[in-house]
Design a protein around this motif. Structure first.
Motif, PDB file in Angstrom:
ATOM      1  N   PHE A   1     -23.664  21.978   4.244  1.00 61.37           N
ATOM      2  CA  PHE A   1     -24.719  22.894   3.819  1.00 61.37           C
ATOM      3  C   PHE A   1     -24.790  22.948   2.295  1.00 61.37           C
ATOM      4  O   PHE A   1     -23.752  22.957   1.617  1.00 61.37           O
ATOM      5  N   LEU A   2     -26.023  23.008   1.811  1.00 55.53           N
ATOM      6  CA  LEU A   2     -26.274  23.195   0.382  1.00 55.53           C
ATOM      7  C   LEU A   2     -26.523  24.677   0.117  1.00 55.53           C
ATOM      8  O   LEU A   2     -27.202  25.345   0.895  1.00 55.53           O
ATOM      9  N   HIS A   3     -26.018  25.153  -0.991  1.00 48.92           N
ATOM     10  CA  HIS A   3     -26.198  26.564  -1.333  1.00 48.92           C
ATOM     11  C   HIS A   3     -27.696  26.860  -1.537  1.00 48.92           C
ATOM     12  O   HIS A   3     -28.385  26.099  -2.222  1.00 48.92           O
ATOM     13  N   PRO A   4     -28.188  27.970  -0.967  1.00 52.81           N
ATOM     14  CA  PRO A   4     -29.613  28.307  -1.130  1.00 52.81           C
ATOM     15  C   PRO A   4     -30.047  28.427  -2.591  1.00 52.81           C
ATOM     16  O   PRO A   4     -31.213  28.182  -2.894  1.00 52.81           O
ATOM     17  N   ARG A   5     -29.122  28.764  -3.478  1.00 48.77           N
ATOM     18  CA  ARG A   5     -29.555  28.935  -4.880  1.00 48.77           C
ATOM     19  C   ARG A   5     -29.942  27.592  -5.502  1.00 48.77           C
ATOM     20  O   ARG A   5     -30.674  27.561  -6.494  1.00 48.77           O
ATOM     21  N   ASP A   6     -29.447  26.503  -4.910  1.00 47.59           N
ATOM     22  CA  ASP A   6     -29.861  25.185  -5.399  1.00 47.59           C
ATOM     23  C   ASP A   6     -31.185  24.736  -4.802  1.00 47.59           C
ATOM     24  O   ASP A   6     -31.784  23.758  -5.268  1.00 47.59           O
ATOM     25  N   MET A   7     -31.613  25.420  -3.728  1.00 43.22           N
ATOM     26  CA  MET A   7     -32.754  24.926  -2.946  1.00 43.22           C
ATOM     27  C   MET A   7     -33.847  25.978  -2.812  1.00 43.22           C
ATOM     28  O   MET A   7     -34.461  26.126  -1.746  1.00 43.22           O
ATOM     29  N   GLY A   8     -34.093  26.741  -3.865  1.00 42.28           N
ATOM     30  CA  GLY A   8     -35.188  27.710  -3.837  1.00 42.28           C
ATOM     31  C   GLY A   8     -35.049  28.759  -2.754  1.00 42.28           C
ATOM     32  O   GLY A   8     -36.036  29.141  -2.114  1.00 42.28           O
ATOM     33  N   GLY A   9     -33.821  29.229  -2.547  1.00 39.41           N
ATOM     34  CA  GLY A   9     -33.610  30.306  -1.590  1.00 39.41           C
ATOM     35  C   GLY A   9     -33.507  29.865  -0.146  1.00 39.41           C
ATOM     36  O   GLY A   9     -33.358  30.700   0.753  1.00 39.41           O
TER      37      GLY A   9
ATOM     38  N   LEU B   1     -24.967  14.290  -4.304  1.00 37.49           N
ATOM     39  CA  LEU B   1     -25.267  15.696  -4.585  1.00 37.49           C
ATOM     40  C   LEU B   1     -24.271  16.273  -5.579  1.00 37.49           C
ATOM     41  O   LEU B   1     -24.641  17.024  -6.487  1.00 37.49           O
ATOM     42  N   GLN B   2     -22.996  15.914  -5.406  1.00 36.87           N
ATOM     43  CA  GLN B   2     -21.987  16.436  -6.332  1.00 36.87           C
ATOM     44  C   GLN B   2     -22.217  15.897  -7.741  1.00 36.87           C
ATOM     45  O   GLN B   2     -22.048  16.620  -8.726  1.00 36.87           O
ATOM     46  N   ALA B   3     -22.632  14.634  -7.816  1.00 38.66           N
ATOM     47  CA  ALA B   3     -22.908  14.051  -9.138  1.00 38.66           C
ATOM     48  C   ALA B   3     -24.059  14.774  -9.830  1.00 38.66           C
ATOM     49  O   ALA B   3     -24.130  14.812 -11.061  1.00 38.66           O
ATOM     50  N   LYS B   4     -24.965  15.344  -9.014  1.00 35.46           N
ATOM     51  CA  LYS B   4     -26.108  16.070  -9.577  1.00 35.46           C
ATOM     52  C   LYS B   4     -25.806  17.548  -9.794  1.00 35.46           C
ATOM     53  O   LYS B   4     -26.694  18.324 -10.156  1.00 35.46           O
ATOM     54  N   GLY B   5     -24.570  17.962  -9.501  1.00 40.31           N
ATOM     55  CA  GLY B   5     -24.181  19.337  -9.758  1.00 40.31           C
ATOM     56  C   GLY B   5     -24.542  20.317  -8.660  1.00 40.31           C
ATOM     57  O   GLY B   5     -24.469  21.538  -8.863  1.00 40.31           O
ATOM     58  N   ALA B   6     -24.924  19.821  -7.485  1.00 35.95           N
ATOM     59  CA  ALA B   6     -25.277  20.721  -6.390  1.00 35.95           C
ATOM     60  C   ALA B   6     -24.022  21.401  -5.844  1.00 35.95           C
ATOM     61  O   ALA B   6     -22.923  20.839  -5.900  1.00 35.95           O
ATOM     62  N   THR B   7     -24.203  22.598  -5.311  1.00 37.45           N
ATOM     63  CA  THR B   7     -23.099  23.349  -4.727  1.00 37.45           C
ATOM     64  C   THR B   7     -23.113  23.195  -3.208  1.00 37.45           C
ATOM     65  O   THR B   7     -24.082  23.582  -2.556  1.00 37.45           O
ATOM     66  N   LEU B   8     -22.042  22.610  -2.680  1.00 34.15           N
ATOM     67  CA  LEU B   8     -21.918  22.491  -1.231  1.00 34.15           C
ATOM     68  C   LEU B   8     -21.122  23.679  -0.711  1.00 34.15           C
ATOM     69  O   LEU B   8     -20.159  24.121  -1.345  1.00 34.15           O
ATOM     70  N   LEU B   9     -21.534  24.183   0.457  1.00 30.74           N
ATOM     71  CA  LEU B   9     -20.833  25.320   1.058  1.00 30.74           C
ATOM     72  C   LEU B   9     -19.713  24.775   1.936  1.00 30.74           C
ATOM     73  O   LEU B   9     -19.900  24.499   3.117  1.00 30.74           O
TER      74      LEU B   9
ATOM     75  N   TYR C   1     -36.673  19.197  -4.692  1.00 31.96           N
ATOM     76  CA  TYR C   1     -36.689  18.328  -3.511  1.00 31.96           C
ATOM     77  C   TYR C   1     -36.639  16.855  -3.913  1.00 31.96           C
ATOM     78  O   TYR C   1     -36.046  16.033  -3.215  1.00 31.96           O
ATOM     79  N   ARG C   2     -37.249  16.537  -5.034  1.00 32.64           N
ATOM     80  CA  ARG C   2     -37.229  15.159  -5.502  1.00 32.64           C
ATOM     81  C   ARG C   2     -35.817  14.786  -6.002  1.00 32.64           C
ATOM     82  O   ARG C   2     -35.242  13.775  -5.586  1.00 32.64           O
ATOM     83  N   HIS C   3     -35.272  15.641  -6.827  1.00 33.06           N
ATOM     84  CA  HIS C   3     -34.007  15.330  -7.502  1.00 33.06           C
ATOM     85  C   HIS C   3     -32.830  15.385  -6.528  1.00 33.06           C
ATOM     86  O   HIS C   3     -32.004  14.457  -6.474  1.00 33.06           O
ATOM     87  N   LEU C   4     -32.727  16.475  -5.752  1.00 34.79           N
ATOM     88  CA  LEU C   4     -31.537  16.647  -4.907  1.00 34.79           C
ATOM     89  C   LEU C   4     -31.659  15.946  -3.563  1.00 34.79           C
ATOM     90  O   LEU C   4     -30.677  15.387  -3.063  1.00 34.79           O
TER      91      LEU C   4
END
Lengths: 139, 139
Positions: free
Chosen positions: A118-126, A96-104, B23-26
């Protein structure tokens, strides 16, 4: 990472006791766990089993709990997060970090006694998404 | 009525295409159905399979859709409803009405082609709950 089982849906409630009674009375829930406190997270939780997944009822322990803030915006309660299982938390986080996701925050031990993050809601469509390592499957 | 399987979690989104890609990417979702329109409900939907349950992505077809209203309050999208399976919709409805529950309209045919009905969130701790009859199990 492959999308894992939907372990549970987290539902915030001002009263676990009342919501348990609702699920029992209206929906016929029978497998209802004993509520327990998770003081580091500031919450009391209770799991209701559906045949294939769980409902996690979450009640704030005090006004500083993140759930207390959620309930200020949604006084009746409401859907709070989705939790998917992962086989290997370290690998999941690295990916996830390699893909730039924000972990809480950092991974912590969740209500089932295994690492969660937890993943930040802004990365996951709210939607607030929790990932949970399954017991015995990690490294 | 006994609490049945959690068939799916409904998630409102302004863009099924973008959320599918998320959902596919992350999360590594692989089993992603083809999106399709449900004009009577004013929505376009797409099911993503987790091993034990589905995610139903819901996008408004136009500004009059109830999902359009949800997105005005939650522009990024968010959790919209939970759907539990029932064996017998007529029996489930009779039981709920006898208990004083408020149903949102009459049963209709849902995205899986079987009867569905929605319970008012005020009866369910702020959560919009859909009940869905399983194919072949009704009477």
């Amino acid at each position: 990472m492959t999308l894992g089982r939907l372990n549970h849906v987290g539902i915030a409630t001002p009263s676990i006791d009342k919501t348990v009674e609702t699920y029992r009375h209206l929906l016929g829930a029978e497998a209802i766990g004993a509520p327990f406190d998770l003081p580091p997270q500031g919450v009391r939780v209770c799991f209701i089993d559906a045949p294939n997944a769980q409902i996690e009822l979450i009640q704030p322990l005090d006004e500083t709990s993140p759930i207390a803030n959620f309930l200020r915006k949604n006084p009746a309660g409401g859907q709070h997060h989705l939790c998917f299982e992962v086989a290997d938390m370290a690998a999941a986080i690295a990916g996830l970090q390699a893909k730039g996701a924000t972990l809480l925050g950092d991974p912590r031990i969740g209500a089932h006694g295994t690492p969660v993050v937890f993943l930040h809601p802004r990365d996951m469509g709210g939607v607030l998404v929790e990932l949970m390592e399954m017991p015995g499957e990690g490294h």
